[in-house]
Design an enzyme around this catalytic site. Structure first.
Site, PDB file in Angstrom:
ATOM      1  N   ASN A 167       0.591  15.484   6.828  1.00  0.00           N
ATOM      2  CA  ASN A 167       1.446  15.367   8.007  1.00  0.00           C
ATOM      3  C   ASN A 167       2.817  14.880   7.553  1.00  0.00           C
ATOM      4  O   ASN A 167       2.916  13.912   6.786  1.00  0.00           O
ATOM      5  CB  ASN A 167       0.856  14.373   9.012  1.00  0.00           C
ATOM      6  N   CYS A 169       0.555   1.076  -0.178  1.00  0.00           N
ATOM      7  CA  CYS A 169       0.868   0.368  -1.434  1.00  0.00           C
ATOM      8  C   CYS A 169      -0.059  -0.835  -1.581  1.00  0.00           C
ATOM      9  O   CYS A 169      -0.532  -1.139  -2.677  1.00  0.00           O
ATOM     10  CB  CYS A 169       2.324  -0.083  -1.453  1.00  0.00           C
ATOM     11  N   HIS A 221       0.464  10.968   1.919  1.00  0.00           N
ATOM     12  CA  HIS A 221      -0.976  11.012   1.681  1.00  0.00           C
ATOM     13  C   HIS A 221      -1.507  12.379   2.071  1.00  0.00           C
ATOM     14  O   HIS A 221      -1.074  12.982   3.050  1.00  0.00           O
ATOM     15  CB  HIS A 221      -1.710   9.920   2.479  1.00  0.00           C
ATOM     16  N   ASP A 259     -10.884   7.360   4.812  1.00  0.00           N
ATOM     17  CA  ASP A 259     -10.111   7.086   6.037  1.00  0.00           C
ATOM     18  C   ASP A 259     -10.955   6.211   6.960  1.00  0.00           C
ATOM     19  O   ASP A 259     -12.161   6.437   7.123  1.00  0.00           O
ATOM     20  CB  ASP A 259      -9.750   8.408   6.727  1.00  0.00           C
ATOM     21  N   GLY A 267       2.399  13.600  13.912  1.00  0.00           N
ATOM     22  CA  GLY A 267       1.336  12.597  13.801  1.00  0.00           C
ATOM     23  C   GLY A 267       1.329  11.769  12.537  1.00  0.00           C
ATOM     24  O   GLY A 267       0.373  11.029  12.299  1.00  0.00           O
ATOM     25  N   HIS A 277       5.207   4.711  -4.554  1.00  0.00           N
ATOM     26  CA  HIS A 277       5.545   4.930  -3.147  1.00  0.00           C
ATOM     27  C   HIS A 277       6.550   6.067  -2.959  1.00  0.00           C
ATOM     28  O   HIS A 277       7.650   6.030  -3.506  1.00  0.00           O
ATOM     29  CB  HIS A 277       6.125   3.648  -2.533  1.00  0.00           C
ATOM     30  N   HIS A 316      -4.752  14.270   3.459  1.00  0.00           N
ATOM     31  CA  HIS A 316      -6.068  14.156   4.072  1.00  0.00           C
ATOM     32  C   HIS A 316      -6.942  15.233   3.428  1.00  0.00           C
ATOM     33  O   HIS A 316      -6.599  16.421   3.484  1.00  0.00           O
ATOM     34  CB  HIS A 316      -6.012  14.446   5.575  1.00  0.00           C
ATOM     35  N   THR A 339       1.690   8.681  10.691  1.00  0.00           N
ATOM     36  CA  THR A 339       1.777   7.283  11.145  1.00  0.00           C
ATOM     37  C   THR A 339       1.992   6.323   9.984  1.00  0.00           C
ATOM     38  O   THR A 339       2.450   5.203  10.189  1.00  0.00           O
ATOM     39  CB  THR A 339       0.500   6.869  11.905  1.00  0.00           C
ATOM     40  N   CYS A 366       4.262  -1.808   2.865  1.00  0.00           N
ATOM     41  CA  CYS A 366       3.558  -0.536   3.028  1.00  0.00           C
ATOM     42  C   CYS A 366       2.048  -0.741   2.883  1.00  0.00           C
ATOM     43  O   CYS A 366       1.569  -1.228   1.859  1.00  0.00           O
ATOM     44  CB  CYS A 366       4.061   0.462   1.988  1.00  0.00           C
TER      45      CYS A 366
END
Ligand code: 5GP
Ligand code: ZN
Length: 111
Positions: free
Chosen positions: A84, A7, A97, A30, A90, A46, A99, A92, A4
């Protein structure tokens, strides 16, 4: 060893521009910013996505407190927070997480 990417960022195995860290949360810039401020806030443990995180109330609360505290530290009073959930909208990276976006105007409802 985990595959990951987030991670690995938390572990310092992949470099990132760290913005904030506490016991539960880690925040970094980002690499493809969509606003003047675009920070990703992740739980140190995680969890794949928001429903997965919500199964651990302590970790979920820790992530929200991290968002609050980094915003306070950075002097952000107005910011947008986006999770998301699922590739169809979207997502990915499947380490949950938030944003945190600020520094421009945002439409509502989001496009
Ligand atoms: P998602 O589309 O899953 O909600 O968001 C993933 C975000 O992670 C994207 O905005 C993307 O730019 C960012 N991202 C992907 N890989 C990396 C990385 O290795 N480092 C950083 N700092 N951001 C990344
Ligand atoms: Zn992970």
């Amino acid at each position: 060893m985990t595959e990951c990417v987030f991670c690995k960022i938390v572990a310092g195995e992949i470099p990132s521009t760290k913005v904030y860290e506490d016991d539960h949360a880690f925040a970094f810039a980002d690499t493809n910013p969509q606003a003047e401020t675009h920070v990703l806030v992740v739980p140190k443990k995680h969890y794949a996505d928001l429903p997965d995180l919500a199964n651990d109330p302590e970790a979920a609360a820790g992530l929200l407190a991290g968002i609050r505290d980094l915003a306070q530290e950075k002097g952000l009073s107005d910011f947008r927070t986006v999770f998301n959930t699922g590739a169809g909208v979207g997502q990915t990276v499947f380490h949950v997480h938030a944003h945190v976006l600020a520094g421009r105007s945002f439409g509502w409802p989001p496009g």
